[in-house]
Design an enzyme around this catalytic site. Structure first.
Site, PDB file in Angstrom:
ATOM      1  N   GLY A  52     -52.213  21.892  26.555  1.00  0.00           N
ATOM      2  CA  GLY A  52     -53.024  21.414  27.668  1.00  0.00           C
ATOM      3  C   GLY A  52     -54.501  21.759  27.591  1.00  0.00           C
ATOM      4  N   ASP A 110     -50.785  28.506  37.289  1.00  0.00           N
ATOM      5  CA  ASP A 110     -49.959  28.105  38.431  1.00  0.00           C
ATOM      6  C   ASP A 110     -49.223  29.360  38.945  1.00  0.00           C
ATOM      7  OD1 ASP A 110     -48.055  26.836  40.048  1.00  0.00           O
ATOM      8  OD2 ASP A 110     -47.840  25.145  38.729  1.00  0.00           O
TER       9      ASP A 110
HETATM   10  C1  PRP Z   1     -49.049  24.718  31.549  1.00  0.00           C
HETATM   11  C2  PRP Z   1     -50.442  25.322  31.412  1.00  0.00           C
HETATM   12  C3  PRP Z   1     -50.174  26.790  31.394  1.00  0.00           C
HETATM   13  C4  PRP Z   1     -48.903  26.932  32.222  1.00  0.00           C
HETATM   14  C5  PRP Z   1     -49.262  27.454  33.569  1.00  0.00           C
HETATM   15  O1  PRP Z   1     -48.485  24.606  30.282  1.00  0.00           O
HETATM   16  O2  PRP Z   1     -51.087  24.886  30.253  1.00  0.00           O
HETATM   17  O3  PRP Z   1     -49.973  27.273  30.080  1.00  0.00           O
HETATM   18  O4  PRP Z   1     -48.323  25.631  32.354  1.00  0.00           O
HETATM   19  O5  PRP Z   1     -48.149  27.591  34.373  1.00  0.00           O
HETATM   20  P1  PRP Z   1     -47.676  28.969  34.985  1.00  0.00           P
HETATM   21  O6  PRP Z   1     -48.870  29.663  35.561  1.00  0.00           O
HETATM   22  O7  PRP Z   1     -46.687  28.555  36.052  1.00  0.00           O
HETATM   23  O8  PRP Z   1     -47.016  29.765  33.898  1.00  0.00           O
HETATM   24  P2  PRP Z   1     -47.222  23.677  29.955  1.00  0.00           P
HETATM   25  O9  PRP Z   1     -45.988  24.541  29.900  1.00  0.00           O
HETATM   26  O10 PRP Z   1     -47.200  22.528  30.896  1.00  0.00           O
HETATM   27  O11 PRP Z   1     -47.516  23.226  28.481  1.00  0.00           O
HETATM   28  P3  PRP Z   1     -48.698  22.301  27.910  1.00  0.00           P
HETATM   29  O12 PRP Z   1     -49.990  23.099  28.028  1.00  0.00           O
HETATM   30  O13 PRP Z   1     -48.311  22.083  26.507  1.00  0.00           O
HETATM   31  O14 PRP Z   1     -48.748  21.056  28.740  1.00  0.00           O
END
Ligand code: PRP
Length: 188
Positions: A52, A110
């Site tokens: 991301g 998040d």
């Molecule tokens: C998203 C974002 C963070 C994580 C945050 O990654 O990039 O790494 O979620 O969420 P949290 O605070 O609840 O742990 P995702 O797992 O969607 O992977 P990506 O970056 O490959 O889309």
């Protein structure tokens, strides 16, 4: 893809302006405000959390005016109701960060589980300093406390956003803005 979006939350120009501000703040902090703690004065290591943060990292790095090296890390969350917040390392850094200044670059924080997992793992390697930069922060969703050093925008509503790196089922990451996807496109 614009027709699939309900509303644009952060326009391209808004994001680019904010990214420049963050880049300036980072440059100033590491150049003159004492954020750099590496006594050997080696370049800052910016760590992009895949996938991301790729777009944010690329834009942010162009606004940083101090020497910087890149590294990349891939994390997967596989939390369930029985093990909420379970996080796993898919791809580790290629540099040693011992004694180095490290800046994590995330797209969104998040629950805080991912950022805390990264922080715990990387602090165990004894970096000279450790900071986290995120483009978006949803503080009301936090389940584990974690301080952010640089935040682009706070999201105060529980909105599912796509674009500028953020995906739905793997797509929409390439949009230059951050938007809400129409409900009819959230099913597959
Ligand atoms: C998203 C974002 C963070 C994580 C945050 O990654 O990039 O790494 O979620 O969420 P949290 O605070 O609840 O742990 P995702 O797992 O969607 O992977 P990506 O970056 O490959 O889309």
């Amino acid at each position: 893809m614009r027709e699939r979006m309900e509303r644009i939350l952060f326009a391209e120009e808004t994001i680019q302006r904010r990214v420049k501000d963050i880049g300036k703040a980072i440059s100033a902090d590491y150049q003159t405000a004492g954020a750099a703690k590496d006594i050997e004065h080696r370049p800052l290591i910016a760590v992009c959390i895949l996938q991301g943060a790729v777009m944010f990292m690329a834009d942010l790095m162009r606004t940083i005016e101090i020497p910087v090296e890149y590294d990349f890390m891939s994390i997967s969350s596989y939390g369930s109701s029985t093990s909420p917040g379970a996080v796993r390392l898919l791809q580790d850094l290629s540099h040693s960060i011992t004694g180095r200044d490290v800046l994590i670059v995330e797209d969104i924080v998040d629950t805080g589980f991912t950022a805390n997992y990264i922080k715990r793992g990387l602090l165990a390697r004894n970096p000279a300093s450790f900071r986290i930069c995120t483009l978006l922060d949803k503080p009301f969703r936090r389940e584990e406390t974690i301080e952010m050093d640089y935040v682009g925008f706070f999201l105060e509503e529980d909105l599912f956003v796509v674009g500028y790196g953020m995906d739905y089922a793997g797509v929409y990451r390439n949009l230059p803005y951050i938007a809400l996807l129409k409900p009819e496109y959230r099913r597959h």
